[in-house]
Motif scaffolding. Structure first.
Motif, PDB file in Angstrom:
ATOM      1  N   PRO A  64       0.843  -1.200   0.000  1.00 18.40           N
ATOM      2  CA  PRO A  64       0.000   0.000   0.000  1.00 18.40           C
ATOM      3  C   PRO A  64       0.879   1.252   0.000  1.00 18.40           C
ATOM      4  O   PRO A  64       2.049   1.207   0.385  1.00 18.40           O
ATOM      5  N   TRP A  82       1.045   3.936   1.843  1.00 18.26           N
ATOM      6  CA  TRP A  82       1.641   4.402   3.101  1.00 18.26           C
ATOM      7  C   TRP A  82       2.882   3.608   3.444  1.00 18.26           C
ATOM      8  O   TRP A  82       3.824   4.122   4.030  1.00 18.26           O
ATOM      9  N   LYS A 120      -8.506  -9.304   2.837  1.00 20.18           N
ATOM     10  CA  LYS A 120      -8.397  -7.936   2.318  1.00 20.18           C
ATOM     11  C   LYS A 120      -7.791  -7.069   3.417  1.00 20.18           C
ATOM     12  O   LYS A 120      -8.397  -6.877   4.463  1.00 20.18           O
ATOM     13  N   GLU A 140      -6.618  -3.886   2.964  1.00 20.04           N
ATOM     14  CA  GLU A 140      -6.765  -2.452   2.712  1.00 20.04           C
ATOM     15  C   GLU A 140      -8.168  -2.157   2.223  1.00 20.04           C
ATOM     16  O   GLU A 140      -8.574  -2.732   1.220  1.00 20.04           O
ATOM     17  N   PRO A 141      -8.945  -1.306   2.858  1.00 21.10           N
ATOM     18  CA  PRO A 141      -8.593  -0.578   4.080  1.00 21.10           C
ATOM     19  C   PRO A 141      -8.624  -1.490   5.311  1.00 21.10           C
ATOM     20  O   PRO A 141      -9.287  -2.529   5.300  1.00 21.10           O
ATOM     21  N   GLU A 190      -3.216   3.412   8.118  1.00 18.64           N
ATOM     22  CA  GLU A 190      -2.175   4.365   7.690  1.00 18.64           C
ATOM     23  C   GLU A 190      -2.053   5.527   8.679  1.00 18.64           C
ATOM     24  O   GLU A 190      -0.964   6.052   8.890  1.00 18.64           O
ATOM     25  N   GLU A 235       6.157  -5.358   2.639  1.00 16.40           N
ATOM     26  CA  GLU A 235       5.026  -5.437   3.559  1.00 16.40           C
ATOM     27  C   GLU A 235       4.781  -6.894   3.961  1.00 16.40           C
ATOM     28  O   GLU A 235       5.233  -7.813   3.263  1.00 16.40           O
TER      29      GLU A 235
END
Lengths: 203, 337
Positions: free
Chosen positions: B62, B64, B114, B116-117, B135, B232
């Protein structure tokens, strides 16, 4: 020798699995903890061979074909062979050949004690599986080999005590084992062939 | 804020050449096969690139995470004379029972998660409770690379380079009240994407819960990780946010955290509830206290090969005694396993 090809086929099958796992290990398909994985597979393989061995008599009764009984001994010996390999992999990969630790485990861990007892049982059956022993022991041979039911129970208990959180696989093998034992209860055993026999006549 | 940890069990960044050689050898082998040996070498030698570890599968980080990665303090904590576990092994041999009980299940099934978010709740005995977008939650902290030993309660171990920030920093931000004595962590519960939570034979009560004493959580070794091997976190390793407490058995390092609560009473943890005689609240790595079903005196350092079984002695507190032993000076570790 009756059914030589069938016997040979089972012999090849028994060899095939460990060879396949060795090949997988050599080609990095078993991941980082391959010793543990091979040990687990050998243990499960021994249980499966034991369950197959125990289904030969019911199958013979159901179908009337004598071939089932001919291969029964070899199947039982495969179960024994897998357990020997299972124990070797345990010593090498889990204990790092530390025999002192093995002594500690034998005294302290119920699942190891139960497993060791099952091994001793299988050892006794393997040693007396030859024709010479059958002749020498006579009627006692049959009695001795009833030990296989105890060994199955010990093996399943050993398996149960290793489970950490999900009982599904264990439940499947345990119910197959229970079914095979149930088929040997005289009351049940007497009914099964009669059912098949009737259907056989109708066809 | 930087937390500098230099203890006897550490070594200086300049001492880690054996790993460097090990890794560059592997990279060089792979790269030369691909016909790009020359191009690949400088990146490894400089050691500041995300590809500093061999054979790392690139993820889809992601935004961030990419933003933070540039300012990472690489090698903030390292290990002495120990090879880092290959990426493939650390990501394909996992215990994450939400995705299945086989070691390969998490890698096979966690793709559906999942991340994100992702939102995180901080509540309980804190001055600043709240629900954060991930984030926003990680924004104040600089990423550090911490190379830690990981010792599973099942007697295998790995060495993994995590990317994260110290839990103590987070606690300072949220300001525990005077009543706060423990932390309680909770993993995501979502049976739709977590097949293990759908199994009717599972003995675990979901969601997965873990806990720490407040002073344990304040120890500089305790971190919240968002990455590993310079990227990540893969889903199977607990993306997007997990705990790392390297002196405790792996199951304490809870994955995919959705909630952190500060509480007054010692929380009951998942494994403790399932088998209290086998898994205690503390779960400190301790070679002298066996798991009832197997010994904890030794461990299999993975990868453990067919012709080179890698069995070694387990160290008290997984080798982090200098940093953490003082936390337990008045505790009977036999009773509080």
């Amino acid at each position: 020798m009756r059914y030589p090809w069938l016997r040979l086929g089972i012999f090849v099958l028994g060899c095939l699995f460990p060879c396949w796992w060795l090949y997988q290990a050599a080609t990095n398909q078993l991941g980082p903890d391959l010793g543990k994985i091979i040990m687990d597979r050998l243990g499960l393989g021994a249980l499966i061979f034991l369950l197959i061995t125990l289904s030969m008599t019911p199958l013979q009764r159901l179908t009337g074909w004598s071939g089932w009984i001919v291969i029964r001994r070899q199947l039982g010996l495969w179960s024994f062979a897998y357990i020997v390999l299972h124990m070797i992999t345990y010593m090498v990969f889990i204990l790092g050949l530390d025999w002192g630790q093995f002594g500690v485990e034998l005294r302290k861990r119920p699942y190891i004690i139960v497993g060791a007892l099952a091994f001793l049982g299988l050892l006794a059956l393997a040693l007396t599986s030859n024709r010479y022993s059958q002749r020498r022991l006579g009627a006692r041979w049959k009695k001795l080999h009833k030990l296989v039911y105890v060994i199955l129970g010990l093996g399943l208990l050993h398996f149960l005590w290793i489970v950490r959180s999900d009982l599904k696989a264990w439940a499947i093998y345990a119910s197959i084992g229970a079914l095979l034992l149930l088929l040997r209860v005289p009351l049940v055993a007497r009914r099964v062939p009669r059912l098949i026999g009737r259907r056989g006549r109708a066809v | 804020m930087l937390i500098k940890i230099a203890r006897p069990s550490d070594c200086k960044a300049s001492d880690i050449t054996p790993e460097g050689i090990y890794l560059s050898r592997r990279t060089m082998l792979g790269a030369s096969l691909a016909g790009a040996a020359v191009a690949a070498l400088p990146g490894v030698a400089l050691g500041a690139e995300p590809s500093r570890y061999a054979d790392v599968e690139p993820g889809a980080a992601p935004g961030w995470f990419k933003d933070k990665l540039g300012a990472t303090r690489w090698g903030a904590v390292t290990v002495e004379n120990e090879a880092i576990t290959p990426f493939k092994d650390a990501t394909h041999y996992n215990n994450f029972y939400e995705f299945g009980t086989d070691k390969g299940d998490p890698a096979a099934n966690a793709g559906s998660l999942k991340t994100e978010p992702w939102s995180l709740v901080v509540d309980g005995e804190v001055a600043k409770p709240g629900r954060y977008a991930l984030e926003d939650f990680v924004k104040p902290y600089q990423l550090e690379e911490r190379i830690y030993r990981l010792r599973c309660v099942e007697a295998w171990s790995m060495v993994i380079p995590w990317l994260g920030f110290s839990l103590a920093q987070v606690l300072k931000q949220v300001e525990p009240t005077s009543k706060a004595r423990y932390l309680r962590f909770e993993t995501l519960q979502d049976p739709k994407v977590m097949p293990g939570q759908r199994s009717s034979f599972a003995l675990i009560d979901w969601p997965y819960v873990e806990g720490l004493r407040l002073d344990e959580a304040m120890n500089p070794l305790a971190i919240l990780a968002v990455g590993m091997y310079g990227r990540e976190l893969p889903n199977q390793n607990g993306a997007p946010l997990r705990l790392i407490v390297p002196w405790k058995y792996g199951f304490k390092s809870i994955k995919s955290i959705v909630r952190i609560s500060l509480v007054a009473e010692q929380p009951q943890t998942t494994w403790e509830r399932l088998a209290p005689t086998e898994y205690g609240f503390y779960a400190n790595v301790n070679p002298t206290v066996d798991h009832p079903r197997w010994t904890q005196a030794r461990e299999r350092r993975l990868p453990s090969g067919l012709f080179s079984p890698n069995v070694r002695d387990t160290l008290m507190f997984n080798g982090y005694g200098d940093e953490v032993a003082s936390l337990y000076s008045d505790l009977d570790l036999r009773k509080n396993y």
